[in-house]
Design a protein around this motif. Structure first.
Motif, PDB file in Angstrom:
ATOM      1  N   ASP A   1     -16.792 -18.280  19.607  1.00 30.14           N
ATOM      2  CA  ASP A   1     -15.772 -19.339  19.588  1.00 30.14           C
ATOM      3  C   ASP A   1     -14.502 -18.905  20.314  1.00 30.14           C
ATOM      4  O   ASP A   1     -13.827 -19.726  20.941  1.00 30.14           O
TER       5      ASP A   1
ATOM      6  N   LYS B   1     -12.651 -22.135  21.499  1.00 31.92           N
ATOM      7  CA  LYS B   1     -12.605 -22.931  20.263  1.00 31.92           C
ATOM      8  C   LYS B   1     -11.741 -22.255  19.203  1.00 31.92           C
ATOM      9  O   LYS B   1     -11.325 -22.901  18.235  1.00 31.92           O
ATOM     10  N   LYS B   2     -11.538 -20.966  19.351  1.00 26.88           N
ATOM     11  CA  LYS B   2     -10.613 -20.224  18.499  1.00 26.88           C
ATOM     12  C   LYS B   2      -9.618 -19.502  19.402  1.00 26.88           C
ATOM     13  O   LYS B   2      -9.946 -19.112  20.524  1.00 26.88           O
TER      14      LYS B   2
END
Length: 431
Positions: free
Chosen positions: A405, A410-411
């Protein structure tokens, strides 16, 4: 990480009992008083035939060598069943992980006494640093390294020339690599670089090469006996460049299917591939359609690389340790010199046997492979490819939860510290 069997680092998992477990067995005395030393490999039939031919050259009036025939598939399951049944052969192919874990459980014969001191077959007879990774915290050595994996970038020469990019060479930088990947992608490649070592479970360790080369800290202070994982500014900077490369499409993202990456590279569909030297042996047999080369991994300042080794282990209940060690010495010092000319899969850890590997590469005109392997062995900074501890799966679960991620955006990059803090909790709880 998929790799050729000869150099596969076999990480044992709990395996079910197999009906073939009775095939193993430690050494024993024959009726004539000779000792039989048993050997089990994970090699293919073709390589086993070469090993058998080489072992025929072992002559000791008191010792007979017997290789146990075993399928090269499901080796981990086979090894687990033999371990449970206490029927391991005197000598069996093992990964660094297995050797350390089995040694820690008292399952292996400790060779540290025989490998100390002076002589032709001692710890000093091996490539620098490699033996250190085979020692437990209390100095025991339950197995001896045999072949070493080295890592680099396979590149498509014609694709680079068509894109007007200088060919990768020793000393090229991470920025050079990402810039090349970007150009190759914009020239039509789906991805300019496929680097599973950076995007999968091993990624946090591979990313250490950037920070190490720049004078920063590696992800872990040791893969064998870690006390701390660290994320510093240079490490974060390096991961940030990887994230940017994935976002632009220059680098294949986490989850990219690598099952056929070897053949895709050979077909000219992957212009840059982060992998190991073991592809050279396969490409000698299955001729790629492209002209290719193999370059050292990129650097910031100093050369830094990954390395690991596979080896040969002995159970604690071997019946004749002296005879077993004689055969072990012959395997590492002589057998590979006879096998590698026909199958140059990896460089021997025993330095006196290395010329056979390099000579085979020279004969095949794989000069860039030979040069890169030598550069890797000479690199001043090195990093293991993953934790080899018994609790490594706990760390892997955390890496799985965060690393993909983070790389996919996404992170945030700040979650690198969160992941590392949790891994340090695992280290502390298992300390």
């Amino acid at each position: 990480m998929k790799r050729t069997l000869h150099v596969a680092g076999v990480l044992l998992a709990a395996g079910g009992l197999l009906a073939t477990s009775a095939c193993g067995g430690s050494s024993g005395n024959e009726s004539g008083g000779k000792t039989t030393v048993t050997v089990m490999t994970w090699e293919s039939n073709a390589t086993n035939q070469l090993i058998d031919k080489a072992l025929a050259g072992f002559h000791d009036p008191d010792i007979t060598v017997k290789r146990i025939d075993t399928p090269n598939g499901n080796y981990s399951d086979k090894l687990a069943s033999l371990t449970q049944a206490k029927k391991l052969p005197d000598l069996f192919w093992c990964g660094n992980d297995t050797e350390l874990q089995y040694s820690g459980q008292g399952l292996l014969t400790d060779w540290s006494g025989k490998l100390s001191g002076s002589g032709d077959f001692t710890a000093d007879s091996f490539a620098p640093n490699v033996m250190e990774n085979w020692k437990t915290a209390d100095g025991k050595i339950g197995g001896v390294p045999s072949l070493m994996n080295t890592y680099g970038i396979w590149y498509d020469i014609d694709a680079f020339k068509a894109a007007g990019i200088p060919l990768p060479a020793a000393g090229w930088t991470w920025d050079d690599m990402y810039a090349a990947a970007d150009k190759l992608h914009k020239k039509g490649a789906k991805y300019g670089l496929v680097a599973d070592a950076m995007t999968a479970l091993d990624g946090p360790f591979s990313a250490s090469l950037y920070s190490l080369s720049a004078g920063g800290k590696p992800f872990a202070d040791s893969v064998h006996q870690p006390t701390k994982a660290t994320i510093d500014a240079t490490y974060t900077e390096g991961v940030g460049k990887l994230v940017a490369g994935i976002k632009s499409g220059a680098v294949a993202p986490p989850g990219y299917d690598i099952s056929n990456q070897q053949s895709l590279f050979a077909a000219g569909e992957i212009p840059m591939l982060w992998s190991g030297q073991w592809l050279a042996s396969a490409y000698l047999t299955d001729k790629p359609k492209i002209k290719y080369g193999f370059a050292p991994l990129p650097q910031v300042d100093k050369a830094a690389t990954l390395y690991d080794a596979v080896g040969i282990c002995t159970p604690s209940y071997t019946k004749n340790a002296d005879a077993t060690f004689k055969v072990l010495s012959y395997l590492d010092s002589t057998v590979w010199t006879k096998v590698l000319p026909d199958s140059p899969v990896a460089v021997p850890a025993y330095t006196a046997a290395q010329d056979a590997y390099y000579n085979a590469l020279d004969k095949a005109e794989l000069t860039t492979v030979a040069a890169t392997v030598k550069a890797d062995l000479d690199a001043p900074l090195t990093m293991g490819v993953r934790f080899t501890t018994q609790w490594a799966s706990q760390s892997n679960d955390l890496i799985t939860a965060y690393w993909p991620d983070i790389l996919n955006g996404k992170k945030p990059l700040s979650d690198l510290q969160t992941m590392t803090d949790k891994i340090n909790d695992v280290i502390k709880s298992n300390g």
